[in-house]
Structure formats: C-alpha cells, structure tokens
Write an enzyme that holds these catalytic residues in place. Structure first.
Site, PDB file in Angstrom:
ATOM      1  N   ASP A  81     -11.539   6.688   4.521  1.00 53.00           N
ATOM      2  CA  ASP A  81     -10.932   6.182   3.289  1.00 53.00           C
ATOM      3  C   ASP A  81     -11.710   4.967   2.786  1.00 53.00           C
ATOM      4  OD1 ASP A  81      -9.141   6.145   1.196  1.00 53.00           O
ATOM      5  OD2 ASP A  81      -7.629   4.995   2.288  1.00 53.00           O
ATOM      6  N   GLY A  99       0.846  -1.183   0.000  1.00 53.06           N
ATOM      7  CA  GLY A  99       0.000   0.000   0.000  1.00 53.06           C
ATOM      8  C   GLY A  99       0.878   1.228   0.000  1.00 53.06           C
ATOM      9  N   SER A 100       0.252   2.395   0.192  1.00 50.39           N
ATOM     10  CA  SER A 100       1.046   3.623   0.143  1.00 50.39           C
ATOM     11  C   SER A 100       1.994   3.749   1.341  1.00 50.39           C
ATOM     12  CB  SER A 100       0.120   4.831   0.052  1.00 50.39           C
ATOM     13  OG  SER A 100      -1.011   4.642   0.849  1.00 50.39           O
ATOM     14  N   PHE A 101       1.745   2.972   2.416  1.00 47.07           N
ATOM     15  CA  PHE A 101       2.590   3.088   3.610  1.00 47.07           C
ATOM     16  C   PHE A 101       3.704   2.057   3.662  1.00 47.07           C
ATOM     17  CE2 PHE A 101      -1.500   4.843   4.874  1.00 47.07           C
ATOM     18  CZ  PHE A 101      -1.090   6.090   5.290  1.00 47.07           C
ATOM     19  N   GLY A 102       3.547   0.958   2.944  1.00 48.52           N
ATOM     20  CA  GLY A 102       4.568  -0.087   2.976  1.00 48.52           C
ATOM     21  C   GLY A 102       3.955  -1.441   2.655  1.00 48.52           C
TER      22      GLY A 102
HETATM   23  N1  LIG Z   1      -6.445  -7.657   6.429  1.00 47.65           N
HETATM   24  C1  LIG Z   1      -6.094  -8.029   5.214  1.00 47.65           C
HETATM   25  N2  LIG Z   1      -6.308  -9.297   4.784  1.00 47.65           N
HETATM   26  C2  LIG Z   1      -5.952  -9.674   3.542  1.00 47.65           C
HETATM   27  N3  LIG Z   1      -5.351  -8.863   2.651  1.00 47.65           N
HETATM   28  C3  LIG Z   1      -5.102  -7.600   3.017  1.00 47.65           C
HETATM   29  C4  LIG Z   1      -5.448  -7.103   4.312  1.00 47.65           C
HETATM   30  N4  LIG Z   1      -5.074  -5.801   4.389  1.00 47.65           N
HETATM   31  C5  LIG Z   1      -4.532  -5.483   3.208  1.00 47.65           C
HETATM   32  N5  LIG Z   1      -4.534  -6.552   2.370  1.00 47.65           N
HETATM   33  C6  LIG Z   1      -4.043  -6.596   0.996  1.00 47.65           C
HETATM   34  O1  LIG Z   1      -2.738  -6.033   0.956  1.00 47.65           O
HETATM   35  C7  LIG Z   1      -2.582  -5.223  -0.194  1.00 47.65           C
HETATM   36  C8  LIG Z   1      -2.096  -3.826   0.215  1.00 47.65           C
HETATM   37  O2  LIG Z   1      -3.095  -3.262   1.053  1.00 47.65           O
HETATM   38  P1  LIG Z   1      -3.062  -1.803   1.649  1.00 47.65           P
HETATM   39  O3  LIG Z   1      -4.360  -1.636   2.354  1.00 47.65           O
HETATM   40  O4  LIG Z   1      -1.815  -1.575   2.421  1.00 47.65           O
HETATM   41  O5  LIG Z   1      -2.949  -0.876   0.430  1.00 47.65           O
HETATM   42  P2  LIG Z   1      -4.003  -0.371  -0.606  1.00 47.65           P
HETATM   43  O6  LIG Z   1      -5.380  -0.407   0.006  1.00 47.65           O
HETATM   44  O7  LIG Z   1      -3.815  -1.189  -1.846  1.00 47.65           O
HETATM   45  O8  LIG Z   1      -3.537   1.098  -0.827  1.00 47.65           O
HETATM   46  P3  LIG Z   1      -3.575   2.339   0.188  1.00 47.65           P
HETATM   47  O9  LIG Z   1      -2.437   2.175   1.124  1.00 47.65           O
HETATM   48  O10 LIG Z   1      -3.444   3.496  -0.688  1.00 47.65           O
HETATM   49  O11 LIG Z   1      -4.899   2.293   0.901  1.00 47.65           O
HETATM   50  C9  LIG Z   1      -3.914  -5.230  -0.923  1.00 47.65           C
HETATM   51  O12 LIG Z   1      -3.844  -6.180  -1.972  1.00 47.65           O
HETATM   52  C10 LIG Z   1      -4.897  -5.706   0.103  1.00 47.65           C
HETATM   53  O13 LIG Z   1      -5.972  -6.442  -0.488  1.00 47.65           O
END
Ligand SMILES: Nc1ncnc2c1ncn2[C@@H]1O[C@H](COP(=O)(O)OP(=O)(O)OP(=O)(O)O)[C@@H](O)[C@H]1O
Length: 372
Positions: free
Chosen positions: A156, A16-19
C-alpha cells in the site's frame, strides 16, 4: 504486548479506513508515540491470527527509514486492536505534495532524489531482509543480496504512507542561492504496514491485494499474484507525483484507471526535471514485470548513490554540529562553575577579614589591646 495502562492517550491526529489514530505518551519512558485502532469485530479467527502474525513481523522490522512498530494491545470489550508506533512529527508526503501544488511550485529535484533514496533503502530492507550497506564512495557498487528467509511486501505504498520526521536541517545559514539541504524536509520513513503481507520463503507470492487504486500495479489489477516489484511500481507512481504533483494515471472511475494503468502511458515530466530522473521513473513504471527494475538495481543508479552519500554526509555534519553545540554548553557550564567557585573563594577570603574587622571594632578588643 503492550500494557494500555502505561499509555496516556492524547489528541486524535487523524482517521484512516480502520479507525482513529491518536498521539499517546508512554508513561514509563515519556516517549510520544501514535496509537492506531483496528476494529477486529468483523474478522474471523484466521484473519485475526494473520493480523497478529503480521504484527509480530512488523515488530521485528527495524530500519532507519521504516516507522518503528513498538507493540500492540487489545480492548476485548470494544473489539479493538491497538498498534503503538513511532510518532512522525512532520506529517506525510501527501501533505507536502499538496503544499507544493497550492503554492504552484516544483519540488526541488534533489529533494525528490533524497526521498527516493531513503524509500529505496526501506524497501530493499523489506524485499531482501537485509540492510543496504552504507557507501564509502559514490562509486561503490553493492554486492548482490544474500539468501534471505522472509520477504515483506508493503502493498500500500502511497504518498500518505510516507512519513516525515526528525529535525530538519536549517537552510537559514546558507546563502539564498544555495540549494536546500537534503534533510530540509526531515527524515523519510515508510509506514502504515498495516496491510503489508509477510511471506515466508516457501510462499513466493501472495494473492490477495488490498491497496489504493491510483498506485496499483498492472499485474495486481489483472488479478495476478503480486511480488516486491508491485511495490516498485507504486514507488514509481509516488516519485512521479512528487514531480508533477499529480498521480501518473489520473482517472474519473475504476474502469478508466484500469485502462490507463494497463497501457502504462503517462504525461512526460516537466522540463524542470532532469533526464536521469525521468529515466529512473520509467524503469519503475514498466508494465512488463520482466523489464521493471528491482530495488537492488535501482540502488545502483549513480544519482541514487550520490543522494545516499550526500545524505550520509549531511547526517554526519549534523551530528558534528550537535556534538559541537553540546561541547559549547558543557564549556559554558564549566565557565559558570569556575566563576561561582571563584566568587565563593573570594567570600571565604573576605569572611575572616570581616570577622577580624568586627572583633577589632568591638569595645573589649580595644580594652584588651590597651592592656598589653
Ligand atoms: N506514525 C505516524 N506518525 C504521525 N502521523 C501518523 C502516523 N500514522 C498515521 N498518521 C496520521 O494519521 C492519519 C490517519 O492515518 P492512517 O494511516 O490510519 O490512514 P490513511 O493513510 O489516511 O488512510 P488508509 O487507512 O486508507 O491508509 C493521517 O493523517 C496520517 O498522516
């Protein structure tokens, strides 16, 4: 706080945007979780304190439709904060929408209602600090929420932050003409509260916005303070996207996006969907805050109540089926044990006979018998 030694780090599942986000196993319990990394090197002390304060609030936010936040931990040398959360094994709504788009299919209407009902329950918990009571009948009206001490605003809400998890109800046993079970896509969980802002009762609103532009509400775009109703706007965008497979306000640049959102005009839903669904989306996508429905009002909608009740019954049926299969395996185990003890019993009966036979066939036996 977590002890990072207690976690075995598995593969990276995304960024994601944080890591990075990685799957981990908690050694002491064997539970699979996700670990989200947040680099905090660039944050000042106040921001770090705010982040920890938010972690504390998220840890208390427990709800069936909210991704469970377990604990957090620091890597001081790398300046990384680790957040340990529930792992959602069935992906997210963004991927599900992309799948329907790829297959040129509409998402079934009752799936859309089921997702909406579950997200409303999650948001109601955040916005009012209490759970929406389960329905006895679809005609039940919820009593207005009581006084509450804290509001959590997600800030968000977008398809990528709506996760799917749990076992799905199999549709294989139902006839092909029957609609798919509501839980066929899994249980819906609202996640990624990393940017959520917890507000104490004394501060009614927060002023800084961090969000994804497509789902941003008009008041936030105008730099106005945001409220729980800003989450409702984003929810309206998400539900609209489930139906049309596109966000309601597509734009090539920020200026165009801003203009479209302020106007609040969007293309109508395909004829495939009902008037009721179009109306509830319209009640969430009101540019005027005074006209926009709250999660409490949205939960009164008859279709939402019907979906909530249907989900309750489907879960109940699934629990009964689980219970039945558990009983069946206990029955099989008991049958096996009975057969085994019967076999052992027979052996016990046979053994003296065998030894008697052996004694009987021994030469001295014949000799002794002959002496009598
Ligand atoms: N609790 C979780 N269970 C399963 N997969 C997850 C979970 N949290 C995040 N992911 C997966 O990890 C990946 C990165 O998620 P993250 O939420 O950090 O970033 P994002 O939503 O893609 O972007 P942003 O940081 O801009 O919100 C995504 O593919 C997301 O589906």
């Amino acid at each position: 706080m977590a002890d990072s030694q207690d976690y075995e780090v598995l593969e990276e599942i995304g960024r994601g945007s944080f890591g990075a986000v990685r799957r981990v196993v908690q050694r002491s319990t064997g539970t699979v979780m996700v670990r989200k990394e947040i680099k905090y090197g660039h944050m000042n002390v106040k921001e770090r304190q705010q982040l920890i304060a938010e972690c504390r609030i998220l840890a208390q936010l427990r709800h069936e439709h909210i991704v469970r936040f377990h604990s957090w931990d620091f890597d001081e040398r790398g300046q990384v904060l680790y957040l340990y959360m529930e792992y959602c094994s069935r992906g997210d709504l963004q991927a599900l929408i992309a799948k329907y788009r790829q297959e040129h299919k509409y998402m079934p209407e009752q799936t859309v209602w089921a997702v909406l009902a579950q997200l409303l329950e999650a948001l109601y918990r955040c916005h009012y600090g209490e759970d929406a009571v389960p329905l006895q009948t679809v005609y039940d009206r919820m009593s207005p929420p009581g006084k509450h001490g804290g509001i959590v605003i997600h800030r968000d809400l977008k398809p990528g932050n709506v996760f799917l998890t749990g076992e799905t109800s199999s549709s294989s046993s139902s006839p092909s003409s029957a609609p798919p079970p509501l839980l066929s896509i899994g249980t819906v969980k609202l996640g990624d509260f990393g940017l959520a802002k917890a507000l104490g009762s004394s501060h009614q609103f927060a002023t800084t916005y961090v969000g994804t532009p497509y789902y941003m509400s008009p008041e936030v775009l105008r730099d106005q303070p945001y409220s729980p109703l800003s989450d409702v706007w984003s929810l309206g965008c998400v539900v609209y996207e489930m139906c049309t497979l596109r966000p309601p306000f597509p734009a090539r640049n920020y200026g165009e996006l801003q203009h479209r959102i302020q106007q609040g005009n969007y293309a109508p839903l395909p004829d495939y969907y009902s008037q009721g669904l179009a109306q509830i989306i319209a009640s969430m996508l009101k540019t005027d805050l005074k006209q926009r429905a709250s999660t409490f009002e949205l939960l009164q909608d008859i279709q939402v109540r019907t979906s909530r009740k249907a989900l309750q019954l489907e879960r109940f049926e699934r629990n009964l089926l689980d219970y039945e299969s558990e009983l069946r395996s206990i029955e099989q185990l008991l049958e096996r044990q009975a057969l085994e003890s019967e076999r052992q019993g027979q052996q016990r009966v046979q053994r003296p006979t065998d030894s008697a036979y052996r004694r009987f066939t021994r030469p001295e036996y014949h000799w002794r018998e002959r002496q009598r």
